[in-house]
Motif scaffolding. Sequence first.
Motif, PDB file in Angstrom:
ATOM      1  N   ASN A  20       0.021  -4.036  -4.026  1.00 13.88           N
ATOM      2  CA  ASN A  20       1.165  -4.130  -3.122  1.00 13.88           C
ATOM      3  C   ASN A  20       1.901  -5.461  -3.284  1.00 13.88           C
ATOM      4  O   ASN A  20       1.275  -6.494  -3.548  1.00 13.88           O
ATOM      5  CB  ASN A  20       0.703  -4.002  -1.666  1.00 13.88           C
ATOM      6  CG  ASN A  20       0.409  -2.557  -1.332  1.00 13.88           C
ATOM      7  OD1 ASN A  20       1.053  -1.644  -1.864  1.00 13.88           O
ATOM      8  ND2 ASN A  20      -0.566  -2.341  -0.476  1.00 13.88           N
ATOM      9  N   LYS A  21       3.204  -5.401  -3.072  1.00 10.30           N
ATOM     10  CA  LYS A  21       4.038  -6.596  -3.188  1.00 10.30           C
ATOM     11  C   LYS A  21       3.471  -7.728  -2.320  1.00 10.30           C
ATOM     12  O   LYS A  21       3.223  -7.514  -1.118  1.00 10.30           O
ATOM     13  CB  LYS A  21       5.458  -6.239  -2.731  1.00 10.30           C
ATOM     14  CG  LYS A  21       6.432  -7.367  -2.855  1.00 10.30           C
ATOM     15  CD  LYS A  21       7.786  -6.955  -2.307  1.00 10.30           C
ATOM     16  CE  LYS A  21       8.716  -8.158  -2.365  1.00 10.30           C
ATOM     17  NZ  LYS A  21       9.995  -7.895  -1.792  1.00 10.30           N
ATOM     18  N   PRO A  22       3.253  -8.903  -2.897  1.00 14.32           N
ATOM     19  CA  PRO A  22       2.734 -10.015  -2.077  1.00 14.32           C
ATOM     20  C   PRO A  22       3.847 -10.601  -1.201  1.00 14.32           C
ATOM     21  O   PRO A  22       5.020 -10.310  -1.420  1.00 14.32           O
ATOM     22  CB  PRO A  22       2.278 -11.025  -3.136  1.00 14.32           C
ATOM     23  CG  PRO A  22       3.057 -10.693  -4.357  1.00 14.32           C
ATOM     24  CD  PRO A  22       3.444  -9.257  -4.293  1.00 14.32           C
ATOM     25  N   ASN A  23       3.448 -11.421  -0.210  1.00 15.76           N
ATOM     26  CA  ASN A  23       4.487 -11.939   0.696  1.00 15.76           C
ATOM     27  C   ASN A  23       5.261 -13.130   0.127  1.00 15.76           C
ATOM     28  O   ASN A  23       6.140 -13.670   0.767  1.00 15.76           O
ATOM     29  CB  ASN A  23       3.907 -12.257   2.087  1.00 15.76           C
ATOM     30  CG  ASN A  23       2.669 -13.111   1.947  1.00 15.76           C
ATOM     31  OD1 ASN A  23       2.483 -13.747   0.900  1.00 15.76           O
ATOM     32  ND2 ASN A  23       1.827 -13.099   2.973  1.00 15.76           N
ATOM     33  N   LYS A  24       4.899 -13.570  -1.076  1.00 17.19           N
ATOM     34  CA  LYS A  24       5.744 -14.568  -1.760  1.00 17.19           C
ATOM     35  C   LYS A  24       5.665 -14.326  -3.268  1.00 17.19           C
ATOM     36  O   LYS A  24       4.813 -13.556  -3.734  1.00 17.19           O
ATOM     37  CB  LYS A  24       5.316 -15.990  -1.402  1.00 17.19           C
ATOM     38  CG  LYS A  24       3.923 -16.347  -1.816  1.00 17.19           C
ATOM     39  CD  LYS A  24       3.652 -17.814  -1.533  1.00 17.19           C
ATOM     40  CE  LYS A  24       2.302 -18.170  -2.119  1.00 17.19           C
ATOM     41  NZ  LYS A  24       1.936 -19.519  -2.103  1.00 17.19           N
ATOM     42  N   ASP A  25       6.547 -14.993  -3.978  1.00 17.61           N
ATOM     43  CA  ASP A  25       6.597 -14.783  -5.428  1.00 17.61           C
ATOM     44  C   ASP A  25       5.375 -15.426  -6.103  1.00 17.61           C
ATOM     45  O   ASP A  25       5.218 -16.645  -6.065  1.00 17.61           O
ATOM     46  CB  ASP A  25       7.896 -15.399  -5.979  1.00 17.61           C
ATOM     47  CG  ASP A  25       8.046 -15.109  -7.470  1.00 17.61           C
ATOM     48  OD1 ASP A  25       7.174 -14.411  -8.041  1.00 17.61           O
ATOM     49  OD2 ASP A  25       9.042 -15.573  -8.063  1.00 17.61           O
TER      50      ASP A  25
END
Length: 292
Positions: free
Chosen positions: A259-264
């Motif tokens: 899943n997309k993490p909360n930062k790059d």
Amino acid sequence: MFGCDYYCTFCIVPFTRGKMQSRSREEILKEVKNLDEKGYKEIIYLGQTVNAYGIDNKFQYDFADLLEETVSLVKNIRWIRFTSPYPTNFNQKQIEVISKYSKIAKHIHLPLQSGNNEILRKMARRYTVEQFLDVISQFREKNEYIGLSTDIIVGFPTETEEQFYDTLSVVEKVRFDQAFMFAYSEREGTKAANYQGAIPYRERLKRLYKLIEVQNKITEEKNREYVGKIVEILVEGSTDKNPLMWEGRTETNKIVVFNKPNKDISGKFAKVKINNSFLWGLEGELIEVESD
Ligand code: SF4
């Protein structure tokens, strides 16, 4: 390395890219040092027959020397990859260096092309099935786990059904993690394009589908072995198909989505717990990301 002068009878590369040429040691290491100082984490040495590096200086400084010197030079770069090696260019020294250093990623893309010696001879490949298998065994003996991928052509002119089954049997024996599989197609200007004994196109496809069926089952089984494990990946970024899913690769070259993490976190190493496996790769949850 540039070019290739092995002239496999199905391949157009030697006619288009010219003779093998190794870039100078100094030039390569300068470039690597520069990338390392900029913070790059991974590099890939490229060549049609990358482990023939040094052929032009009579191997006074060869591929094993280059890998070893690269390992000692870099600080940020953690995975040194290379592609594609040629089976009989591997020697004891190269196998030892690749196996010894953790900074050399444990993935080998080793083109088999055919699992039958007569077809290999007609392809002008410079190894036998036995030599190919010996290289694989040496890598497996020295490494607890090493990802293996390959290229295979089926339906080469004159290939009998029995010879095709020899290829299947090598595939079943080696159990590659991944294979790039092709039905033979003529390349104008190559020797094999003039060979007698072309296999009907439908038969080439039939063999290709059979090979894909066998290899896909192996790939799925090998991917399943990762479920429940925590793997380290180098994060690449969001997947092409779904911006909410991100992806990276393991050292053994498995694609892992999460899943997309909360930062790059692209360009960082991360640990992912694998929950699911598929033919194309693995899916998991992010556990840990290397600090800034
Ligand atoms: S298949 Fe690879 S080794 Fe053979 S001629 Fe083409 S580039 Fe060279």
